[in-house]
Structures are given as structure tokens and as C-alpha cells.
Write an enzyme that holds these catalytic residues in place. Structure first.
Site, PDB file in Angstrom:
ATOM      1  N   LYS A   1       0.860  -1.191   0.000  1.00 18.27           N
ATOM      2  CA  LYS A   1       0.000   0.000   0.000  1.00 18.27           C
ATOM      3  C   LYS A   1       0.887   1.229   0.000  1.00 18.27           C
ATOM      4  O   LYS A   1       2.065   1.201   0.355  1.00 18.27           O
ATOM      5  CB  LYS A   1      -0.928   0.014   1.210  1.00 18.27           C
TER       6      LYS A   1
ATOM      7  N   ASP B   1      -2.830  -0.864  10.588  1.00 12.78           N
ATOM      8  CA  ASP B   1      -3.061  -0.896   9.148  1.00 12.78           C
ATOM      9  C   ASP B   1      -3.722  -2.188   8.668  1.00 12.78           C
ATOM     10  O   ASP B   1      -4.102  -2.282   7.499  1.00 12.78           O
ATOM     11  CB  ASP B   1      -1.739  -0.722   8.387  1.00 12.78           C
TER      12      ASP B   1
END
Length: 291
Positions: free
Chosen positions: A10, A141
Site C-alpha cells: 500500500k 493498518d
């Protein structure tokens, strides 16, 4: 059935620190987008309750390995809450290509992939929402990877709103170092008072990362890398580092710059995607099996 699952990277397309709570946690606003690039995790169900990680990961003790921690968390949940008595075991192997400590979510993505994969292999039918709750205990996350769509995160990262930023091409470069997150968040000169703004306003404004000035000041490798990339395209730190990325409209533009990189630049080129490759893979195998 043995399957190999994607575990994508990401980027934090922007990251602003908007305050610090009494408990020491920082409040932030950040925009997550996935990359069509990442690790691969192979899962083979076992006919017992053993969980085995077959790949040695130097520098990571088993008790600190997010892959195993996620697997045991799901196994424990299933043994307490799932109706079936099927064995909850697996052999797990990983092809690790994402750098650790790079700010591109490698460990969190691995944990999320294991939660999604084992839920599929064990046929437990647990919702992604519940998996995200399990993942939140492993790392801030992990839930965005479990939910599988680009997202605007607020609070301490736990408040997620789906978002659809432009899917650009990125050159992601690693300076060859790891940056411990506490090094950035404990720096007294870190900006902690960026104004809170709505997503619509943030999407229209130039993107930035409040952690970048600290990383560039404290790590000359990051400063050198950002300075080089800025000669070619908008570039900034992702997360708390150490990876830096440049954005391009086309793959060809990204390749051209990467081909001109000095020998000390290590990295990769990938497309930003708003739907996680992990969720696309799960949807694909589900469609095949339902035909």
C-alpha cells in the site's frame, strides 16, 4: 486445496498529523491505496490443528511474526465461536519481496492475507468486518487490507471511509534502511497540528506527508532519494518511511525514470489500485468454484 494468495503493498498518498491524544497516540488523516505488487502467501490446510510457517524469516522471531499471530488469532476465534468442528490448521509459506520497515504495509498486509485466506480454506464464513476487528489487535493498518478498498483513515487510523483516488503509476524506491515508527512519532519537531479537513478538500489540495521532513532530516539516505526523485516527478514518503514514491500518469513514464536511476536506487514500478488484489483473487476463485 493449496492456493497462493496475493499480499499487496500500500501507499499513503498523503498523511497529516492532526493532534496528539492524552494517551500518546497521534490522530491523523491519511489516504490508503493498494498496489498491484506484493508478497505471495501459499496456504495448505492441514487435517489437524497445527499452524506451521514453512518459510524462515531472518530477523523476525516467531512470537513477533504477524503471519503466525494472525493465524493463531483466527484459530482461537474459530475454536470459540464457529459451529463446525473441522480442524483449524495450515502450512503457510511466503514469497517475501516487500521490504520490512518500508512504510508500504508488508507485515500488515501479510496478516490480513492470512485472515482472509484461512477464513476461506477453513470455510468458516466469518465476515470481513469481524476479520478486520481481529486484525486491528495486530496492527493499525491491518483492517484496511482486510476490507480491501482504498480508504481515507482518520482518528488513530481506525475510522475508515472508502475512497476512489486516481489510479496512477508509481515508482516506489527503498533507501536500503529501516525506519522504526517510534523514531518519527517521538521526534519533538514532528508537525502535530495540521488542520483537519474533509476528504473532498484534501483530494483537491497538493498531497504531502507530515512525517517526511523528520525522515529526511534524520536519515540522509531518505533525503538523497527524495531529492533525486523530485527532479522527475511529484515524490514523497509513504507512511513513516523508509520507502519513497513518485507518481506518473503512465507506466512508460515510470519505466523511463527508473531506467535512468543511479545504481544505488532499489525499487519497483506498480499501478495504484482501489480494489485490493487480495479481494480480486478471492472473488475470482469463488466465481470459478460456483460455476
Amino acid at each position: 486445496m493449496t492456493l497462493t494468495w496475493p499480499s499487496p503493498a500500500k501507499l499513503n498518498l498523503f498523511l497529516y498529523i492532526t493532534g496528539r491524544r492524552a494517551d500518546g497516540y497521534h490522530e491523523l488523516q491519511t489516504l490508503f491505496q493498494f498496489l498491484d505488487y506484493g508478497d505471495e502467501i501459499t496456504v495448505t490446510p492441514r487435517q489437524d490443528n497445527q499452524l506451521r510457517l514453512l518459510t524462515d524469516m531472518p530477523g523476525v522471531e516467531p512470537r513477533n511474526n504477524l503471519i503466525l499471530k494472525a493465524a493463531y488469532a483466527l484459530q482461537n476465534y474459530c475454536q470459540q465461536h464457529c459451529s463446525q468442528q473441522a480442524p483449524f490448521g495450515a502450512d503457510i509459506a511466503i514469497k517475501k519481496i516487500l521490504p520490512m520497515g518500508g512504510g508500504i504495509g508488508g507485515g500488515s498486509s501479510n496478516a490480513a492475507t492470512i485472515l482472509i485466506a484461512l477464513n476461506y480454506h477453513w470455510q468458516t464464513g466469518i465476515s470481513d468486518e469481524t476479520l478486520a476487528e481481529l486484525g486491528a489487535a495486530l496492527g493499525a493498518d491491518v483492517p484496511v487490507f482486510v476490507k480491501g478498498h482504498a480508504a481515507f483513515a482518520e482518528g488513530i487510523g481506525e475510522i475508515l471511509t472508502p475512497a476512489d483516488p486516481e489510479e496512477k503509476w508509481y515508482l516506489v524506491a527503498h533507501p536500503g534502511i529501516e525506519i522504526p515508527t517510534p523514531t518519527i512519532f517521538t521526534d519533538p519537531k514532528l508537525n502535530r497540528n495540521s488542520p483537519k479537513r474533509c476528504l473532498a478538500a484534501l483530494l483537491l489540495a497538493p498531497y504531502a506527508n507530515d512525517c517526511e521532513p523528520i525522515a529526511r532530516k534524520r536519515f540522509r539516505e531518505v533525503e538523497q532519494l527524495v531529492s533525486w526523485l523530485l527532479e522527475y516527478a511529484p515524490s514523497r514518503l509513504t507512511g513513516t518511511g523508509a520507502c519513497v514514491f513518485s507518481e506518473f500518469k503512465t507506466q512508460a513514464e515510470a519505466i523511463k525514470v527508473y531506467n535512468e536511476a543511479p545504481s544505488w536506487v532499489q525499487g519497483f514500478i506498480a499501478r495504484g489500485v482501489n480494489e485490493s488484489p487480495l479481494h480480486r483473487f478471492r472473488a475470482g476463485i469463488t466465481r470459478v468454484l460456483n460455476q
